[in-house]
Design a protein around this motif. Structure first.
Motif, short mmCIF file in Angstrom:
data_model
loop_
_atom_site.label_atom_id
_atom_site.label_comp_id
_atom_site.label_asym_id
_atom_site.label_seq_id
_atom_site.Cartn_x
_atom_site.Cartn_y
_atom_site.Cartn_z
N GLN A 128 -6.94 -3.25 8.31
CA GLN A 128 -7.08 -4.65 8.68
C GLN A 128 -6.34 -5.55 7.68
OE1 GLN A 128 -8.40 -6.17 11.45
NE2 GLN A 128 -7.43 -7.96 10.50
N TYR A 129 -6.42 -5.20 6.40
CA TYR A 129 -5.76 -6.02 5.39
C TYR A 129 -4.24 -6.01 5.58
CZ TYR A 129 -3.96 -7.81 1.04
OH TYR A 129 -3.25 -8.54 0.11
N LEU A 130 -3.69 -4.88 6.00
CA LEU A 130 -2.26 -4.81 6.25
C LEU A 130 -1.86 -5.80 7.34
CD1 LEU A 130 0.48 -3.49 5.73
CD2 LEU A 130 -0.13 -1.72 7.39
N ARG A 131 -2.68 -5.89 8.38
CA ARG A 131 -2.41 -6.88 9.44
C ARG A 131 -2.47 -8.30 8.87
NH1 ARG A 131 -6.57 -3.92 12.41
NH2 ARG A 131 -5.63 -2.29 13.69
N ASP A 132 -3.50 -8.55 8.06
CA ASP A 132 -3.66 -9.88 7.46
C ASP A 132 -2.49 -10.21 6.52
OD1 ASP A 132 -6.07 -10.29 8.77
OD2 ASP A 132 -7.27 -9.50 7.12
N SER A 133 -2.05 -9.21 5.78
CA SER A 133 -0.95 -9.42 4.84
C SER A 133 0.35 -9.76 5.58
CB SER A 133 -0.76 -8.16 3.99
OG SER A 133 0.34 -8.31 3.11
N ARG A 134 0.58 -9.09 6.69
CA ARG A 134 1.79 -9.38 7.47
C ARG A 134 1.71 -10.78 8.09
NH1 ARG A 134 2.36 -3.30 10.12
NH2 ARG A 134 3.53 -2.42 8.35
N LYS A 135 0.50 -11.17 8.49
CA LYS A 135 0.32 -12.53 8.99
C LYS A 135 0.59 -13.54 7.87
CE LYS A 135 -3.11 -15.67 10.99
NZ LYS A 135 -4.53 -15.81 11.44
N ALA A 136 0.10 -13.24 6.66
CA ALA A 136 0.34 -14.11 5.51
C ALA A 136 1.83 -14.23 5.21
CB ALA A 136 -0.40 -13.58 4.28
N SER A 137 2.54 -13.12 5.34
CA SER A 137 3.98 -13.13 5.11
C SER A 137 4.69 -14.03 6.11
CB SER A 137 4.53 -11.70 5.21
OG SER A 137 5.93 -11.68 5.01
#
Length: 374
Positions: free
Chosen positions: A37-46
């Motif tokens: 889930q954090y990977l998804r959030d990190s890509r959204k943050a990017s």
């Protein structure tokens, strides 16, 4: 000539770190679920940061937040005590930020696309109230840099249910090396803390302050293997910053820095079960130091926005004006526009060696609020 894509460089670095963590923790189901889930959030943050960059506004992916000035140890060569950002007792005249103020900063960070916030101190586990605020923001990863001596049952319970809080325990090498710098008995306390974390399935890492004296020891196969045996999933190698002329000889120079990176790259080849990082890392590859908002900046315990922990000068307060406005700090702008961040230096911080230059810029800032804006 094509201009350097700082946002792309930083976002790629974030993804590499996450990929490394996922590989190192693949056998931990709870951590794996969180990281997916954090990977998804990190890509959204990017994507959020990229949108800001396209509009001419650079948002760094990292922050460093020193959430307390208090610490229970008195380590030799501690930069935080040397610059008086760490102390015994509480200064009632200058109260530290409340937990809810930190919570608001974390909320603003998430909105801006900031995905990593390193929590430090002092000793951050003396501020469980702030750590509880951080735990609420699951889309931000909070490495918590700790001396490892203050892990209570309450803090372990918080870590167990909050996978976005990752304790990073400071160690200097073997028992004699660690106790020499941190105090008698600290090494064994660290060993016990690592055992408790491992038994509870809590992912943790270690942090090493690298000097000429402990470089060979801490970047040896035996040292890394011993930490891995304890359950450690990563090591952050932080270059020592000398606190005065007398300690300058301990800091890495170009030759020993190259030696450190060569040893680190060799370790990475066969230690896929661990994330091995260097700070500040490859400054030449990133176009210079990443402080002052290029890749990160530091927020002190009172809310002052500083270029980095080793350059404790501030002209704006994040709690007063908000995170986004703080990034427009006149001091930060002057540092980014100057060549100071690209200068050669000894030790882990280019700005530490340019104290007088930074002070001069601060004095010239029309928004100057003092050398430690609270």
């Amino acid at each position: 000539m094509k201009s350097f894509d700082l946002e792309g460089y930083l976002s790629s670095g974030v993804e590499q770190v996450i990929a490394g963590i996922m590989k190192a923790t693949a056998k931990n189901p709870k951590e794996s679920l969180f990281l997916i889930q954090y990977l998804r959030d990190s890509r959204k943050a990017s994507r959020i940061r990229r949108a800001h960059a396209d509009n001419g506004e650079h948002i760094p992916p990292f922050l460093i937040a020193s959430i307390t000035t208090q610490c229970n140890l008195h380590c030799r060569g501690c930069y935080a005590r040397a610059n008086h950002s760490c102390q015994d007792g509480i200064d009632l005249k200058h109260p530290m930020l409340r937990a809810d103020a930190w919570g608001e900063i974390f909320r603003q960070a998430a909105e801006l696309g900031i995905a990593f916030i390193l929590l430090a101190g002092g000793e951050p586990f003396l501020r469980l109230d702030v750590l509880e605020q951080a735990a609420l923001h699951k889309n931000i990863l909070f490495p918590v840099f700790t001396n490892g001596t203050m892990l209570t049952e309450d803090s372990l319970a918080l870590l167990s249910r909050s996978r976005n809080l990752v304790p990073v325990l400071s160690i200097e090498g073997n028992e004699s090396t660690t106790d020499l710098r941190r105090g008698s008995g600290v090494y064994q306390m660290l060993v016990r803390s690592m055992k408790r974390l491992n038994e509870k399935g809590i992912v943790f890492a270690a942090s090493v302050t690298v000097t000429k004296e402990n470089l060979a020891e801490t970047l040896s196969e035996d040292f890394v293997a011993a930490l891995a045996e304890q359950g450690c999933k990563g090591i952050v190698y932080v270059e020592y910053v000398p606190i005065d002329a007398a300690t300058k000889a301990q800091a890495l120079d170009d030759v020993t820095r190259a030696d450190m990176m060569n040893r680190l790259n060799t370790l990475r080849e066969y230690r896929e079960d661990m994330v091995l990082l260097a700070f500040p890392g490859d400054e030449r590859g990133s176009g210079g130091c990443l402080a002052a908002g290029r890749g990160f900046f530091h927020i002190n315990a009172f809310g002052g926005a500083e270029p980095c922990p080793f350059s404790p000068y501030s002209d704006v307060n994040v709690a007063a004006i908000g995170l986004r406005e703080a990034m427009k700090s006149p001091l930060f702008v002057r540092l980014r526009e100057s060549r100071n961040l690209e200068a050669e230096h000894i030790g882990g911080c280019v700005l530490f060696e340019q104290e007088q230059e930074v002070r001069k810029m601060l004095e010239e800032s029309h928004d100057n609020q003092g050398t430690n804006c609270r």
